[in-house]
Design a protein around this motif. Structure first.
Motif, PDB file in Angstrom:
ATOM      1  N   SER A 173       0.867  -1.181   0.000  1.00  0.00           N
ATOM      2  CA  SER A 173       0.000   0.000   0.000  1.00  0.00           C
ATOM      3  C   SER A 173       0.900   1.227   0.000  1.00  0.00           C
ATOM      4  O   SER A 173       2.059   1.165   0.416  1.00  0.00           O
ATOM      5  N   CYS A 174       0.359   2.306  -0.492  1.00  0.00           N
ATOM      6  CA  CYS A 174       1.115   3.553  -0.487  1.00  0.00           C
ATOM      7  C   CYS A 174       0.141   4.716  -0.550  1.00  0.00           C
ATOM      8  O   CYS A 174      -1.011   4.572  -0.951  1.00  0.00           O
ATOM      9  N   GLY A 175       0.619   5.858  -0.145  1.00  0.00           N
ATOM     10  CA  GLY A 175      -0.206   7.059  -0.139  1.00  0.00           C
ATOM     11  C   GLY A 175      -0.342   7.647  -1.535  1.00  0.00           C
ATOM     12  O   GLY A 175       0.205   7.134  -2.518  1.00  0.00           O
ATOM     13  N   VAL A 194       2.572   5.622 -10.887  1.00  0.00           N
ATOM     14  CA  VAL A 194       1.798   5.694 -12.129  1.00  0.00           C
ATOM     15  C   VAL A 194       2.531   6.532 -13.173  1.00  0.00           C
ATOM     16  O   VAL A 194       2.694   6.116 -14.322  1.00  0.00           O
ATOM     17  N   LYS A 195       3.001   7.720 -12.787  1.00  0.00           N
ATOM     18  CA  LYS A 195       3.646   8.633 -13.740  1.00  0.00           C
ATOM     19  C   LYS A 195       5.009   8.139 -14.217  1.00  0.00           C
ATOM     20  O   LYS A 195       5.370   8.313 -15.371  1.00  0.00           O
TER      21      LYS A 195
END
Length: 185
Positions: free
Chosen positions: A10-12, A20-21
């Motif tokens: 999980s990540c913020g 994603v970028k």
């Protein structure tokens, strides 16, 4: 195994945006660029679609490539997402050419240009389409079918004896309370 590992991670928002970028989006683009450049997997021909959009005080241009993949049919993929304030024909043309150059796609393989019917895109004298035709005279004009459909529907609904917006609100009101239907507006 990879799926189980991914389920535990999980990540913020900031890290997710960075992944994603900087990882997923470039990889996604590279996968379809590789297919597009490989004569064994694709015909190498493609079309470009774009339309400027406002996002708060920024002007953004998504560039979408459409091509035919013999294994899975027609594909639409996001090639680039560029922020640019200048909406002139020359600026948009340069943006398209720059993006094609970045991914080493030959403009001679561009079959058509799709955009809304604004003069900047399809005007008689100085338009993106005319500039693309100067690069390759075989580029076809592919007006946006969504705009054509919208305009046809709008003008057709003017001839109706009923108030179409009221009908849409009633349909939405009926289905929005249903637990089985997810309505996105």
């Amino acid at each position: 195994m990879t799926l189980n590992l991914a389920k535990k991670m999980s990540c913020g928002r900031t890290k997710a945006e960075a992944v994603v970028k900087n990882v997923l989006a470039p990889r996604s683009v590279q996968v379809f660029i590789d297919v597009l450049k490989d004569p064994e997997k694709s015909s190498n021909f493609f079309s470009i679609a774009t339309d400027s959009s406002n996002h708060k005080n920024r002007k953004i241009f998504p560039l979408v490539v459409r091509y035919f993949d013999p294994l899975s049919g027609v594909k639409n993929r996001l090639l680039d997402f560029i922020e640019q304030a200048d909406e002139t024909a020359n600026a948009t043309h340069n943006l398209i050419k720059s993006s094609l150059d970045t991914y080493k796609l030959d403009i001679k393989n561009l079959t058509s240009y799709c955009a809304d019917n604004a003069n900047v895109n399809y005007g008689k004298h100085n338009s993106v389409y005319k500039l693309l035709q100067e690069d390759d005279k075989n580029v076809l004009k592919a007006n946006c079918s969504h705009h054509i459909l919208h305009n046809a529907t709008k003008h057709a609904s003017d001839g109706l004896d009923v108030y179409i917006e009221m009908i849409i609100f009633k349909i939405y009101g009926h289905f929005s309370v249903s637990a089985r239907v997810e309505v996105i507006l």
